[in-house]
Write an enzyme that holds these catalytic residues in place. Structure first.
Site, PDB file in Angstrom:
ATOM      1  NE  ARG A  60       8.528   5.114   0.948  1.00 16.04           N
ATOM      2  CZ  ARG A  60       7.729   6.147   1.183  1.00 16.04           C
ATOM      3  NH1 ARG A  60       8.121   7.117   1.956  1.00 16.04           N
ATOM      4  NH2 ARG A  60       6.529   6.196   0.638  1.00 16.04           N
TER       5      ARG A  60
ATOM      6  CB  ILE B   3       2.650  -1.873  -7.608  1.00 19.44           C
ATOM      7  CG1 ILE B   3       1.960  -3.002  -8.404  1.00 19.44           C
ATOM      8  CG2 ILE B   3       1.863  -0.567  -7.763  1.00 19.44           C
ATOM      9  CD1 ILE B   3       0.636  -3.454  -7.825  1.00 19.44           C
ATOM     10  NE  ARG B   4       2.901   4.125  -6.304  1.00 14.95           N
ATOM     11  CZ  ARG B   4       1.751   3.603  -6.751  1.00 14.95           C
ATOM     12  NH1 ARG B   4       1.546   3.405  -8.031  1.00 14.95           N
ATOM     13  NH2 ARG B   4       0.807   3.288  -5.897  1.00 14.95           N
TER      14      ARG B   4
ATOM     15  CG  HIS C 192       1.929  -6.184  -4.613  1.00 14.86           C
ATOM     16  ND1 HIS C 192       1.153  -5.759  -3.560  1.00 14.86           N
ATOM     17  CD2 HIS C 192       2.729  -5.140  -4.938  1.00 14.86           C
ATOM     18  CE1 HIS C 192       1.453  -4.504  -3.257  1.00 14.86           C
ATOM     19  NE2 HIS C 192       2.406  -4.105  -4.080  1.00 14.86           N
TER      20      HIS C 192
ATOM     21  N   GLY D 286       0.876  -1.167   0.000  1.00 18.75           N
ATOM     22  CA  GLY D 286       0.000   0.000   0.000  1.00 18.75           C
ATOM     23  C   GLY D 286       0.908   1.209   0.000  1.00 18.75           C
ATOM     24  CD  GLU D 287       2.636   5.925   0.093  1.00 20.48           C
ATOM     25  OE1 GLU D 287       2.536   5.617  -1.110  1.00 20.48           O
ATOM     26  OE2 GLU D 287       3.698   6.290   0.617  1.00 20.48           O
ATOM     27  CB  SER D 288       5.579   2.423   3.525  1.00 30.08           C
ATOM     28  OG  SER D 288       6.287   3.434   2.857  1.00 30.08           O
TER      29      SER D 288
ATOM     30  CD  GLU E 108      -0.563  -8.837  -2.567  1.00 27.39           C
ATOM     31  OE1 GLU E 108       0.497  -9.475  -2.572  1.00 27.39           O
ATOM     32  OE2 GLU E 108      -0.597  -7.582  -2.619  1.00 27.39           O
TER      33      GLU E 108
ATOM     34  CB  CYS F  24       5.069  -3.869  -1.722  1.00 26.59           C
ATOM     35  SG  CYS F  24       5.493  -2.556  -2.863  1.00 26.59           S
TER      36      CYS F  24
HETATM   37  N1  GLN Z   1       5.830   2.926  -2.967  1.00 24.12           N
HETATM   38  C1  GLN Z   1       5.096   2.481  -1.811  1.00 24.12           C
HETATM   39  C2  GLN Z   1       5.727   3.000  -0.531  1.00 24.12           C
HETATM   40  O1  GLN Z   1       6.776   3.540  -0.540  1.00 24.12           O
HETATM   41  C3  GLN Z   1       5.017   0.989  -1.755  1.00 24.12           C
HETATM   42  C4  GLN Z   1       4.189   0.500  -2.909  1.00 24.12           C
HETATM   43  C5  GLN Z   1       3.493  -0.801  -2.658  1.00 24.12           C
HETATM   44  O2  GLN Z   1       3.324  -1.263  -1.544  1.00 24.12           O
HETATM   45  N2  GLN Z   1       2.994  -1.357  -3.730  1.00 24.12           N
HETATM   46  O3  GLN Z   1       5.130   2.854   0.489  1.00 24.12           O
END
Ligand code: GLN
Length: 206
Positions: A108, A139-140, A175, A49-51, A177, A81
Site C-alpha cells: 500500500r 494516486i497514493r 486509474h 478509493g480507500e481500501s 478511468e 488501485c
Molecule cells: N492508498 C489507497 C489505499 O491504500 C489506495 C489509493 C487509491 O485507490 N487511489 O487504499
C-alpha cells in the site's frame, strides 16, 4: 448484440468514472450496492478509493464471500488501485488481505509521500505498445511486490509491477478511468467476452 452488464462496486471511491467509461465502451455499467446485484453482472470492477474503508463496507454488506463465489463461477474481476489491494492474497508489512483472490503481494502507498500522485507513460503488454503508451494516473498507489507463477505481468514502472492478470482477474495500480483512454477497459471487456463464451460452452457441454 446485447450490451454486457458490468458491475462497479459502489461502496466508496471512483465509481462514476468507471461507469461512464464502460458506457463509452458499449457496455452497460451497473452501480453495485448490494450483493444480490452481483447476479446481474458478467464482470465486476472494484474501484480505487480507500481500501480500508471499502474493505469494511464490503464485510459489513456481505460482499466478501459473494465476490469470491462470483469469481469462482468464472466472472472476471478487475481491481484498480484500492481494488488491487482488496484482491491481493498478501499485503506487505503484515496488512490483512481481504478477498485473497490474486497471487500477488500488494504494498500500500508504495510510491511514498514524495510522489503521492503522478502521471507517467506506460507500456502495457497487449494493451499499449511503446509507440502509443498508456497515460497512467497514480494516486497514493500500491505496487506489486511479488507475483506468483500464474500471474502475467502487463506493466511495470520503475522496476515495479503495476499491472497484471491472472485467471479472469485484472489489476492496475493506477486509474485508467480518470483518463480519456479506454484501452484498459476494452481489454477487460474482452476478458469478459471470453469468459462468457467459455461459460456458455461449458453449459452446453461443448
Ligand atoms: N492508498 C489507497 C489505499 O491504500 C489506495 C489509493 C487509491 O485507490 N487511489 O487504499
Amino acid at each position: 448484440m446485447k450490451k454486457p452488464n458490468i458491475g462497479v462496486l459502489a461502496l466508496q471511491g471512483a465509481v462514476r468514472e468507471h461507469l461512464r467509461m464502460l458506457e463509452d465502451c458499449g457496455a452497460r455499467g451497473i452501480a453495485v450496492r448490494y450483493p444480490a446485484e452481483l447476479q446481474l453482472c458478467r464482470g465486476l470492477i472494484i474501484p480505487g478509493g480507500e481500501s480500508t474503508t471499502i474493505g469494511k463496507l464490503m464485510s459489513a454488506f456481505g460482499f466478501i464471500d459473494e465476490i469470491r463465489l462470483l469469481w469462482r463461477e468464472g466472472v472476471p474481476v478487475y481491481g484498480t488501485c484500492a481494488g488491487l489491494i482488496l484482491m491481493a492474497k498478501r499485503i506487505a508489512e503484515g496488512g490483512r488481505p481481504l478477498l485473497g483472490l490474486m497471487d500477488i503481494t500488494a504494498r500500500r502507498n508504495a510510491f511514498g509521500r514524495q510522489v503521492d500522485s503522478f502521471e507517467t507513460d506506460l507500456e502495457m503488454k497487449g494493451i499499449a505498445e511503446s509507440n502509443r503508451p498508456f497515460r497512467a494516473v497514480f494516486i497514493r498507489a500500491p505496487w506489486i511486490d511479488e507475483a506468483g507463477p500464474e500471474v502475467e505481468v502487463l506493466g511495470e514502472f520503475g522496476g515495479r509491477v503495476v499491472a497484471a492478470r491472472q485467471d479472469g482477474m485484472l489489476v492496475t495500480a493506477f486509474h485508467p478511468e480518470l483518463t480519456g483512454d479506454d484501452r484498459v477497459h476494452r481489454y477487460f471487456l474482452a476478458m469478459v467476452e471470453e469468459a462468457s463464451r467459455s461459460r456458455a460452452a461449458a453449459e452446453t457441454g461443448g
